[in-house]
Scaffold this motif. Structure first.
Motif, mmCIF file in Angstrom:
data_model
loop_
_atom_site.group_PDB
_atom_site.id
_atom_site.type_symbol
_atom_site.label_atom_id
_atom_site.label_comp_id
_atom_site.label_asym_id
_atom_site.label_seq_id
_atom_site.Cartn_x
_atom_site.Cartn_y
_atom_site.Cartn_z
ATOM 1 N N ALA A 150 -2.767 -9.729 0.148
ATOM 2 C CA ALA A 150 -2.993 -11.062 0.690
ATOM 3 C C ALA A 150 -4.019 -11.845 -0.120
ATOM 4 O O ALA A 150 -3.909 -13.069 -0.239
ATOM 5 C CB ALA A 150 -3.429 -10.956 2.146
ATOM 6 N N ILE A 151 -5.017 -11.166 -0.688
ATOM 7 C CA ILE A 151 -6.033 -11.879 -1.459
ATOM 8 C C ILE A 151 -5.711 -11.852 -2.956
ATOM 9 O O ILE A 151 -6.533 -12.246 -3.789
ATOM 10 C CB ILE A 151 -7.450 -11.302 -1.216
ATOM 11 N N GLY A 152 -4.522 -11.374 -3.286
ATOM 12 C CA GLY A 152 -4.101 -11.392 -4.691
ATOM 13 C C GLY A 152 -4.813 -10.372 -5.555
ATOM 14 O O GLY A 152 -4.889 -10.517 -6.776
ATOM 15 N N ALA A 153 -5.327 -9.293 -4.928
ATOM 16 C CA ALA A 153 -6.010 -8.254 -5.702
ATOM 17 C C ALA A 153 -4.984 -7.483 -6.550
ATOM 18 O O ALA A 153 -3.841 -7.343 -6.142
ATOM 19 C CB ALA A 153 -6.735 -7.305 -4.757
ATOM 20 N N PRO A 154 -5.397 -7.021 -7.733
ATOM 21 C CA PRO A 154 -4.450 -6.344 -8.628
ATOM 22 C C PRO A 154 -4.118 -4.912 -8.192
ATOM 23 O O PRO A 154 -4.605 -3.954 -8.774
ATOM 24 C CB PRO A 154 -5.176 -6.356 -9.981
ATOM 25 N N VAL A 155 -3.266 -4.777 -7.173
ATOM 26 C CA VAL A 155 -2.814 -3.459 -6.721
ATOM 27 C C VAL A 155 -1.690 -3.027 -7.653
ATOM 28 O O VAL A 155 -0.719 -3.759 -7.822
ATOM 29 C CB VAL A 155 -2.251 -3.521 -5.286
ATOM 30 N N ILE A 156 -1.831 -1.856 -8.260
ATOM 31 C CA ILE A 156 -0.730 -1.404 -9.118
ATOM 32 C C ILE A 156 0.153 -0.394 -8.408
ATOM 33 O O ILE A 156 1.332 -0.263 -8.696
ATOM 34 C CB ILE A 156 -1.238 -0.800 -10.445
ATOM 35 N N ALA A 157 -0.420 0.318 -7.436
ATOM 36 C CA ALA A 157 0.368 1.323 -6.734
ATOM 37 C C ALA A 157 -0.213 1.535 -5.349
ATOM 38 O O ALA A 157 -1.406 1.353 -5.136
ATOM 39 C CB ALA A 157 0.361 2.642 -7.506
ATOM 40 N N SER A 158 0.655 1.928 -4.411
ATOM 41 C CA SER A 158 0.204 2.154 -3.049
ATOM 42 C C SER A 158 0.981 3.300 -2.431
ATOM 43 O O SER A 158 2.172 3.476 -2.696
ATOM 44 C CB SER A 158 0.420 0.882 -2.220
ATOM 45 N N ALA A 159 0.282 4.063 -1.591
ATOM 46 C CA ALA A 159 0.977 5.069 -0.789
ATOM 47 C C ALA A 159 1.874 4.336 0.207
ATOM 48 O O ALA A 159 1.673 3.151 0.484
ATOM 49 C CB ALA A 159 -0.030 5.944 -0.054
ATOM 50 N N THR A 160 2.864 5.022 0.741
ATOM 51 C CA THR A 160 3.785 4.398 1.690
ATOM 52 C C THR A 160 3.499 4.926 3.089
ATOM 53 O O THR A 160 2.556 5.681 3.289
ATOM 54 C CB THR A 160 5.239 4.744 1.336
ATOM 55 N N THR A 161 4.326 4.538 4.049
ATOM 56 C CA THR A 161 4.218 5.109 5.395
ATOM 57 C C THR A 161 4.730 6.544 5.321
ATOM 58 O O THR A 161 5.225 6.992 4.290
ATOM 59 C CB THR A 161 5.099 4.337 6.391
ATOM 60 N N VAL A 162 4.643 7.253 6.462
ATOM 61 C CA VAL A 162 5.134 8.630 6.512
ATOM 62 C C VAL A 162 6.619 8.664 6.137
ATOM 63 O O VAL A 162 7.118 9.629 5.568
ATOM 64 C CB VAL A 162 4.914 9.216 7.931
ATOM 65 N N ARG A 163 7.312 7.589 6.466
ATOM 66 C CA ARG A 163 8.739 7.535 6.191
ATOM 67 C C ARG A 163 9.088 7.008 4.807
ATOM 68 O O ARG A 163 10.240 6.711 4.499
ATOM 69 C CB ARG A 163 9.437 6.689 7.243
ATOM 70 N N GLY A 164 8.088 6.819 3.969
ATOM 71 C CA GLY A 164 8.379 6.443 2.591
ATOM 72 C C GLY A 164 8.628 4.958 2.372
ATOM 73 O O GLY A 164 9.202 4.572 1.355
ATOM 74 N N ALA A 165 8.184 4.113 3.302
ATOM 75 C CA ALA A 165 8.431 2.674 3.140
ATOM 76 C C ALA A 165 7.107 1.922 3.075
ATOM 77 O O ALA A 165 6.060 2.433 3.457
ATOM 78 C CB ALA A 165 9.252 2.165 4.318
ATOM 79 N N PHE A 166 7.152 0.692 2.557
ATOM 80 C CA PHE A 166 6.042 -0.237 2.690
ATOM 81 C C PHE A 166 6.217 -0.960 4.006
ATOM 82 O O PHE A 166 7.292 -0.942 4.602
ATOM 83 C CB PHE A 166 6.052 -1.248 1.532
ATOM 84 N N PHE A 167 5.163 -1.637 4.489
ATOM 85 C CA PHE A 167 5.318 -2.417 5.712
ATOM 86 C C PHE A 167 6.239 -3.596 5.431
ATOM 87 O O PHE A 167 6.152 -4.247 4.384
ATOM 88 C CB PHE A 167 3.963 -2.923 6.222
#
Lengths: 311, 330
Positions: free
Chosen positions: A60-77
Motif C-alpha cells: 500500500a505504501i509502495g515499499a519495494p517488496v520482492i517476495a512474500s510468504a503466502t497464506t497456508v493455502r498458498g495464495a496471496f490475499f
C-alpha cells in the motif's frame, strides 16, 4: 469546510512531525515488537515479507517488496493480489513452512516478520537475521493505520504513508456524507454456524472503528463471551454460537461474508429472533473483510457505499 | 432375569445425564427458563429456541451415538473374540472418517444425508480391509487383528489430515470440530436420520442376540448348536458397519466408548447378549452424554469436543476396568 481544513492541517502537522521527528535520514534504528532495536544502514530496496498480512501494508505504501510468504493455502490475499502481480512480487513459502534457502537466494536487505498469527516466522528470527536485518512487528496489537506508519518508517516512505492515510480518511468522510444508515446500532459477526466459534467484532477493533468511521453505532460484545483459552483480541471476541442469540443491534454485518452468507444467517432458525434478522437488515461486509489493511478497508467502504449510498 | 433388573439404574443414569445436558451451555439460561422452553415453548424467545433447537437434539444425539457405539463395540468384541475390539481401534471409524472427509472436500459442504451414506460405506471398507489384513479369514489371532486395525487407522487418519489441510478455509473450522468428535451444533436434521438408522441397527443387533450367544461359545461349539457362523458373522458385521458409520457421520470419530461400554455392561448384566447389548447401548449413551456434558462444564466458556472428553474419561475407565476384571474372560 472545517473538517477538510482540519484534515489538511493535521496532515501538514503529521508530515512536519515525521520529518522533524526522530527519523530523518539513514542509518536508522527500528524498534521491534519486543522492544529490541534493528539497525538499517540505508533505505531497503529488496524487502522480503515473511508474513502475508504485513505484505498488504507494504504494498500500500509502495515499499519495494520482492517476495512474500503466502497464506497456508498458498495464495496471496485477494484484496491486493492484483497489485502484487503487477509489481512482480514473488510467492515464497506457505505460512508456517519457512524455507531459509529461499531467503538466502533472494538476497533481501530487510526481512519483516510478524510477532504472532499463523503467518509468524518469529521462531526462525535468529536464522533470518543472518540473511538480512529483521524487523518484527505485532500486527495483532496495533491498528492498521499504525502498522502502515511503522512500515513506512522502516522503508523511508513516510510521505507516501501519510498521503495514503489522509486520502483514506477523506474517502471515509466523503462516503459517510452520502450514506443513509438504518436506525439503531450495528454489530459485526463472523458467522460460522453452531459447530464453531463465531467471533464478534469489538467496537474499538479494526472492523468496529471502520464502521464507526462511517457513522454506525457499534454494539460491543462483552469480553466474557470469549470462548477460548486465550484472552479476547483487540479486534474480536471469539464468542460461542449460543451467544449470538443475545445480540441486540438492529443491523448485522457478516465478517468475510457475502449476500449468500447473509441469507444463510437470516435463515438460521435459532437466530430468528435477533432484531437485525427480524428487520431483514443483515449484510455481508465483503469477502476480504476478515483482515483489515488499506486494500480491504477500501473494499469495505466501497461495499457500504453501494449498500447504503445514494442519499 | 434378576440380572436384567440391574439395567434400571443405568437407564436412570442415562435419563439424568440427558436431562442435565439441557441445562448447561455457553449462554447461561436459568433452569426455570429451560423448563419453560420444554413445557411452554415460545418461538419468539431466543433462549427457548436455543434449548429446543440446539440443546435438546444435541442431548438426544449423544444418546443415539453412544448407543450405536456401545452396541457396535459389544458385537465386535464377540465376533472377533477380542476384548480390545472397538470401532475406533479396528479401522471402522477411521474408514468412515476418511470417506466423509473426502465427500466434504469434494462437495465443499457438510451435508448430513451424504455423510451418513459415506460414513457407512467408509466404515464397511475400513472394516473389510482390517479383516483382510489381519488374516481373519484364516486365523482368529486377536493380536494380529488389533495390529492391523491400529496400522490401518493411522494410515487412514493421515490421509484424512492430508485432505483436511487442503479444503477451503470456511469449511475447515467446522470440519476440525467434526474431526475430533463434536456434538456442537448438531440439530434435528442430523438427529432424525441418525436416530432412524441406529434404531434399525439396534433392533437388528437384538435380533442377533441368540445367534451371538451361540457364536460366543466358540465356533465349533456354536456350529454343533445349529448356528451357521458365516451367516451370523456377515449379518453382525453389516450391523456394526451401519451403527459405527452412522455414529461417525453424526458426531465425528469417538473412541473408547465402544470399548468401555460393553465391558461395563458385561460387568453389570453378564455375558448373555440380549442384556449385554441393551446395557451396552444404555451405557454407551450415558458415556457420550457425560463426556459431552463434562466438555461443556469443565471447559467453562470453551467447549471441549466430546471426542476428546470421551477419550479423557474413557481411557482411565478402561484401564480401571482392565485392572479389576480379567479382560480375557470373554
Amino acid at each position: 469546510m472545517n473538517r477538510r481544513s482540519f484534515l489538511t492541517l493535521a496532515t501538514c502537522a503529521a508530515a512536519l512531525g515525521s520529518s522533524v521527528g526522530a527519523v530523518t535520514g539513514w542509518p536508522r534504528r527500528l524498534t521491534n515488537a519486543d522492544g529490541s532495536e534493528t539497525a538499517l544502514p540505508r533505505a531497503p530496496a529488496r524487502i522480503l515479507s515473511t508474513s502475508v498480512t504485513l505484505t498488504g501494508s507494504l504494498l500500500a505504501i509502495g515499499a519495494p517488496v520482492i517476495a512474500s510468504a503466502t497464506t497456508v493455502r498458498g495464495a496471496f490475499f485477494d484484496q491486493w493480489q492484483a497489485e502484487a502481480r503487477a509489481r512482480g512480487v514473488e510467492k515464497l513459502w506457505r505460512a508456517g513452512s519457512i524455507d531459509l534457502e529461499a531467503a538466502w537466494a533472494l538476497e533481501p536487505d530487510l526481512i519483516v516478520v510478524s510477532a504472532g498469527g499463523a503467518d509468524s516466522a518469529l521462531a526462525q528470527r535468529a536464522a533470518l537475521a543472518e540473511v538480512a536485518p529483521v524487523l518484527v512487528l505485532d500486527y495483532g496489537a496495533m491498528a492498521w493505520e499504525n502498522l502502515t506508519r511503522r512500515l513506512a518508517q522502516a522503508t523511508g516512505r513516510e510521505a507516501e504513508a501519510e498521503a495514503l492515510l489522509t486520502g483514506f480518511a477523506e474517502t471515509l468522510d466523503a462516503t459517510r456524507a452520502t450514506l443513509t444508515l438504518p436506525d439503531g446500532r450495528a454489530n459485526i459477526v463472523s458467522y460460522n454456524g453452531p459447530g464453531a466459534p463465531n467471533p464478534i467484532a469489538r467496537a474499538k477493533g479494526a472492523h468496529g472503528r471502520l464502521l464507526t468511521g462511517l457513522g454506525f453505532d457499534l454494539e460491543d460484545p462483552p469480553t466474557g463471551w470469549q470462548s477460548a483459552s486465550m484472552p479476547a483480541s483487540a479486534d474480536v471476541v471469539r464468542a460461542s454460537y449460543e451467544h449470538l442469540t443475545q445480540l441486540r443491534a438492529e443491523t448485522t454485518f457478516l465478517l468475510a461474508g457475502t449476500k449468500a452468507d447473509a441469507a444463510r444467517f437470516m435463515a438460521d432458525p435459532i437466530l430468528a429472533n435477533l432484531p437485525s434478522v427480524q428487520r431483514g437488515q443483515v449484510y455481508g461486509l465483503g469477502k476480504n473483510s476478515f483482515r483489515i489493511d488499506y486494500y480491504s478497508a477500501r473494499e469495505v467502504v466501497d461495499g457500504i457505499a453501494r449498500q447504503f449510498g445514494g442519499a | 432375569m434378576a440380572r436384567t433388573r440391574r439395567l434400571w439404574p443405568t437407564l436412570g443414569l442415562l435419563v439424568a445425564v440427558t436431562l442435565a445436558s439441557l441445562f448447561f451451555g455457553p449462554r447461561e439460561i436459568t433452569p426455570d427458563v429451560t423448563l419453560e422452553a420444554l413445557l411452554r415453548f415460545d418461538p419468539t424467545d431466543g433462549a427457548h429456541l436455543l434449548v429446543r433447537e440446539q440443546r435438546l437434539p444435541r442431548a438426544l444425539l449423544a444418546l443415539v451415538v453412544g448407543a450405536a457405539l456401545g452396541a457396535a463395540g459389544a458385537m465386535m468384541q464377540t465376533l472377533t473374540r477380542n476384548p480390545l475390539a472397538d470401532p475406533g481401534l479396528l479401522g471402522v471409524s477411521a474408514g468412515a472418517t476418511l470417506a466423509i472427509v473426502c465427500l466434504i472436500a469434494l462437495t465443499g459442504r457438510i451435508d448430513i444425508g451424504g455423510s451418513l451414506w459415506a460414513g457407512i460405506g467408509g466404515a464397511g471398507l475400513g472394516g473389510a480391509a482390517v479383516f483382510a489384513l489381519g488374516g481373519m479369514a484364516r486365523t482368529r489371532d486377536p493380536v494380529r487383528l488389533v495390529l492391523a486395525g491400529a496400522a490401518l487407522s493411522i494410515v487412514l487418519l493421515t490421509l484424512t489430515r492430508l485432505v483436511t489441510v487442503n479444503v477451503e478455509a470456511h469449511v475447515f473450522d467446522q470440519f476440525r470440530h467434526w474431526a475430533v468428535g463434536s456434538l456442537q451444533g448438531r440439530d434435528w436434521q442430523v438427529l432424525g436420520p441418525a436416530a432412524a438408522l441406529v434404531a434399525l441397527g439396534a433392533l437388528a443387533a437384538l435380533a442377533l442376540a441368540r445367534p451371538l450367544d451361540a457364536l460366543a461359545l466358540g465356533q465349533d461349539f456354536g456350529q454343533s448348536l445349529g448356528a451357521d457362523p458365516r451367516r451370523i458373522w456377515l449379518a453382525a458385521a453389516g450391523v456394526i458397519v451401519v451403527l459405527s458409520g452412522v455414529a461417525t457421520a453424526a458426531a465425528g470419530p469417538i473412541t473408547f466408548v465402544g470399548l468401555s461400554a460393553p465391558h461395563l455392561a458385561r460387568h453389570i448384566v453378564g455375558p448373555a447378549h440380549r442384556g449385554l447389548l441393551l446395557a451396552s447401548m444404555i451405557l454407551g449413551g450415558a458415556l457420550v452424554g457425560i463426556a459431552d456434558l463434562a466438555g461443556r462444564v469443565i471447559g467453562g466458556p470453551t467447549q471441549i469436543d466430546v471426542g476428546i472428553m470421551a477419550a479423557l474419561i474413557g481411557g482411565p475407565v478402561f484401564v480401571a476396568l482392565a485392572r479389576r476384571m480379567r479382560m480375557n474372560a470373554l
